[in-house]
Design a protein around this motif. Structure first.
Motif, mmCIF file in Angstrom:
data_model
loop_
_atom_site.group_PDB
_atom_site.id
_atom_site.type_symbol
_atom_site.label_atom_id
_atom_site.label_comp_id
_atom_site.label_asym_id
_atom_site.label_seq_id
_atom_site.Cartn_x
_atom_site.Cartn_y
_atom_site.Cartn_z
ATOM 1 N N ASP A 330 -13.032 58.868 -11.534
ATOM 2 C CA ASP A 330 -14.313 58.180 -11.670
ATOM 3 C C ASP A 330 -15.390 59.060 -12.289
ATOM 4 O O ASP A 330 -16.498 58.574 -12.542
ATOM 5 C CB ASP A 330 -14.822 57.727 -10.294
ATOM 6 C CG ASP A 330 -13.938 56.653 -9.661
ATOM 7 O OD1 ASP A 330 -13.392 55.827 -10.414
ATOM 8 O OD2 ASP A 330 -13.791 56.660 -8.432
ATOM 9 N N GLU A 331 -15.084 60.335 -12.492
ATOM 10 C CA GLU A 331 -16.129 61.282 -12.892
ATOM 11 C C GLU A 331 -15.837 61.917 -14.242
ATOM 12 O O GLU A 331 -14.686 62.098 -14.613
ATOM 13 C CB GLU A 331 -16.250 62.398 -11.841
ATOM 14 C CG GLU A 331 -16.471 61.898 -10.429
ATOM 15 C CD GLU A 331 -17.648 60.951 -10.296
ATOM 16 O OE1 GLU A 331 -18.605 61.071 -11.080
ATOM 17 O OE2 GLU A 331 -17.598 60.063 -9.416
ATOM 18 N N ASP A 379 -12.515 50.403 -19.456
ATOM 19 C CA ASP A 379 -13.068 50.362 -18.105
ATOM 20 C C ASP A 379 -14.063 49.208 -17.934
ATOM 21 O O ASP A 379 -15.065 49.139 -18.647
ATOM 22 C CB ASP A 379 -13.765 51.705 -17.807
ATOM 23 C CG ASP A 379 -14.350 51.748 -16.401
ATOM 24 O OD1 ASP A 379 -13.975 50.892 -15.574
ATOM 25 O OD2 ASP A 379 -15.182 52.637 -16.133
ATOM 26 N N TRP A 381 -16.281 48.755 -15.759
ATOM 27 C CA TRP A 381 -17.639 49.217 -15.415
ATOM 28 C C TRP A 381 -18.403 49.539 -16.697
ATOM 29 O O TRP A 381 -19.529 49.083 -16.902
ATOM 30 C CB TRP A 381 -17.563 50.450 -14.495
ATOM 31 C CG TRP A 381 -18.853 50.800 -13.818
ATOM 32 C CD1 TRP A 381 -20.066 50.183 -13.978
ATOM 33 C CD2 TRP A 381 -19.069 51.837 -12.860
ATOM 34 N NE1 TRP A 381 -21.008 50.790 -13.166
ATOM 35 C CE2 TRP A 381 -20.424 51.801 -12.475
ATOM 36 C CE3 TRP A 381 -18.237 52.807 -12.274
ATOM 37 C CZ2 TRP A 381 -20.962 52.695 -11.545
ATOM 38 C CZ3 TRP A 381 -18.776 53.691 -11.347
ATOM 39 C CH2 TRP A 381 -20.119 53.629 -11.000
ATOM 40 N N ARG A 390 -15.551 55.052 -17.410
ATOM 41 C CA ARG A 390 -14.748 56.155 -16.862
ATOM 42 C C ARG A 390 -13.501 56.412 -17.713
ATOM 43 O O ARG A 390 -12.634 57.185 -17.327
ATOM 44 C CB ARG A 390 -14.369 55.818 -15.417
ATOM 45 C CG ARG A 390 -15.581 55.637 -14.510
ATOM 46 C CD ARG A 390 -15.242 54.922 -13.226
ATOM 47 N NE ARG A 390 -14.860 53.539 -13.478
ATOM 48 C CZ ARG A 390 -14.466 52.684 -12.541
ATOM 49 N NH1 ARG A 390 -14.412 53.063 -11.289
ATOM 50 N NH2 ARG A 390 -14.135 51.444 -12.854
#
Ligand code: NOJ
Length: 529
Positions: A330-331, A379, A381, A390
């Protein structure tokens, strides 16, 4: 006697991106099986955590589960899973699997039944509410992935809750039938031999039972303690997650684990107040630990890192065990966040602090964040909220310099592009280079395995070091190891007892005798015994 998960180094695999054996450009379980010797012998980690491999429409790449007790055909079969766990166990390694309790897929048969009618027996397995008299949603809660956390369902005329995508409806853990079904899913994998669970957004499973509005917190916007999440940060998320009842739910999960020998759980819990975070250790009766993401959220400065490490170490209850994380799916990749030199120093930090380290696949190669072109964006998001993608940290692992880096067959279209420098930055090439990032990780892992002080010793920060240096000692019985980390652009001299360099972040000072004062190069890290 320490538990296995206290002494272990955990390695996270994102199954889509580790090794493809079918030529569809997506990794799979047989692929991971074919790399078990890499994990065990070449790298030397002790446990593997697999991100979700369950049947799923893949709206959120497997974090939308449509069957908790099976394997997505794209990843293989249950037999493949059994072969993988046997191979890991045969090498003395452990397997941790992802468990996604907060939400299922909207295609899960439970949700299909739940949404079919207000009278369906599964109706209360999810969170359905009437809207407000003005036609607006039941509360002001927002979804992490953008927009309201409620969707209106035309068929039954009510709203359902989804803390993430609309295709990820939240299960209602206050319903004992849901809790029992989820416990059974845990038992399904425990019976197959899994050693533990990484529990996805664990603290989300209990919300305010009255669904009160979150207070607005516009001042937080842009100054979020972790990462800027846009409009989501306009609220203080006090009612839509982390209700105190969650500790009871964790105790329930723990009691299932305790039906078996030696199993483990770690909760994905984003909480950045050290004491509130540490409260998730409960009395040792709930999850074994909450993931510690403080290092991801801390700017890379000597004072910043030291004060966070001290605060967290001090907050961990005496009965409990710390842990540290520097990257995950996620980072932004570590090497891009800190730059290549400091990413090496960060590897030294991660593998010498007190507590269980979790590594993210590819970080051991120094893989950087990949700029994925908009037309290849995957992704959800990032697609819904610009800037949040991500994809860049989820790109394929690089094994060698053959086409597709040995990740997938020649000519296959990989689901995400490879990193730019994969021809140099791959396992084969880095094994051949004594100073590579991969050899740094291998050396650190070996050193940790051989040092009781590093695995189990106390942590004592050192005062009186020059600005820009963070130094500490790890100590147990007669053994003590000092760690010096430079965050500075300049060389410095650090006063220290005479000793020998065990590992240097540049892989060029091992065995060097140092005495009285140690010359620390810019952004260098040294482990000295
Ligand atoms: C946290 C996971 O790490 C992330 O990848 C996922 O999208 C969300 N939870 C929703 O399950």
């Amino acid at each position: 006697m320490a538990a296995w998960w206290q002494e272990a180094v955990v390695y996270q695999i994102y199954p889509r991106s580790f090794q493809d054996t079918t030529g569809d450009g997506v990794g799979d379980l047989p692929g991971i099986l074919s790399r078990v010797d890499y994990l065990s012998e070449t790298l030397g980690v002790d446990a593997v955590w697999l991100s979700p491999f369950y049947p799923s429409p893949m709206e959120d790449f497997g974090y939308d589960v449509s069957d908790y007790c099976n394997v997505h055909p794209m990843f293989g079969t249950l037999d493949d899973f059994d072969r993988l766990i046997d191979a890991l166990h045969a090498r003395g390694m452990r397997l941790i699997v992802d468990f996604v309790p907060n939400h299922s897929s909207d295609q899960h048969p439970w949700f299909l039944a739940s949404r079919s009618s207000r009278d369906d027996p599964k109706r209360d397995w999810y969170v359905w509410r009437d809207g407000r008299p003005d036609g607006s949603p039941p509360s002001n809660w927002r979804a992490v992935f953008g927009g309201p956390a409620w969707d209106f369902d035309e068929v039954t005329g009510q709203w359902y809750l989804h803390s993430f995508l609309p295709q990820q409806p939240d299960l209602d853990w206050r319903n004992p039938e849901v809790e029992a079904a989820m416990h059974d899913a845990l038992r399904f994998w425990l019976d197959r031999g899994v050693d533990g669970f990484r529990i996805d957004v664990a603290h989300f499973i209990m919300k305010d039972p009255e669904f009160r509005d979150n207070p607005l917190a516009p001042a937080l916007s842009g100054e979020a303690p972790f990462k800027d999440m846009g409009a989501y940060d306009d609220q203080a998320h006090v009612h839509d997650k982390g209700h105190p009842d969650v500790l009871g739910a964790f105790r329930g999960i723990r009691s299932v684990l305790d039906e078996y020998d030696d199993r483990f759980s770690v909760g994905e819990i984003h909480e950045f107040d050290p004491l509130r975070w540490a409260a998730y250790y409960d009395q040792g009766a709930g999850l074994h630990m909450p993931f510690n993401f403080f290092l991801i959220a801390t700017p890379w400065t000597a004072d910043g890192v030291r004060s966070r490490v001290d605060a967290v170490d001090g907050a961990v209850p005496s009965h409990a065990w710390p842990n540290h994380v520097l990257g995950n799916h996620d980072e932004q990749r570590l090497a891009s966040r800190f730059g290549p030199e400091s990413a090496r120093a960060a590897a030294v930090l991660l593998l010498t602090l007190r507590g269980t380290p979790t590594l993210y696949y590819g970080d051991e190669l120094g893989m950087g964040e990949v700029a994925v072109p908009p037309e290849q964006e995957q992704d959800p998001w990032g697609i819904r909220v610009p800037g949040m993608s991500r994809d860049g940290c989820r790109t394929p692992m690089a094994w060698d310099a053959s086409p597709n880096a040995g990740f997938s067959s020649t000519g296959a279209a990989t689901w995400l592009p490879l990193h730019d420098d994969w021809r140099e930055s791959n396992v084969e090439a880095e094994l051949a280079d004594p100073a590579s990032v991969l050899n740094l990780y291998r050396t650190l892992l070996k050193m940790r395995k051989e040092s009781a002080a590093l695995r189990l010793g106390t942590y004592v920060p050192l005062d009186g070091v020059p600005d820009g240096c963070f130094a500490y000692v790890r100590k147990i019985d007669g053994e003590s190891v000092a760690v010096l980390i430079s965050f500075s652009e300049h060389e410095m001299d650090v006063p220290l007892h005479p000793g020998t360099v065990l590992v240097s972040s540049g892989m060029d000072r091992m065995g060097e005798a140092v005495g009285g004062s140690v010359r620390l190069r810019a952004r260098e890290a040294l482990v000295i015994s």
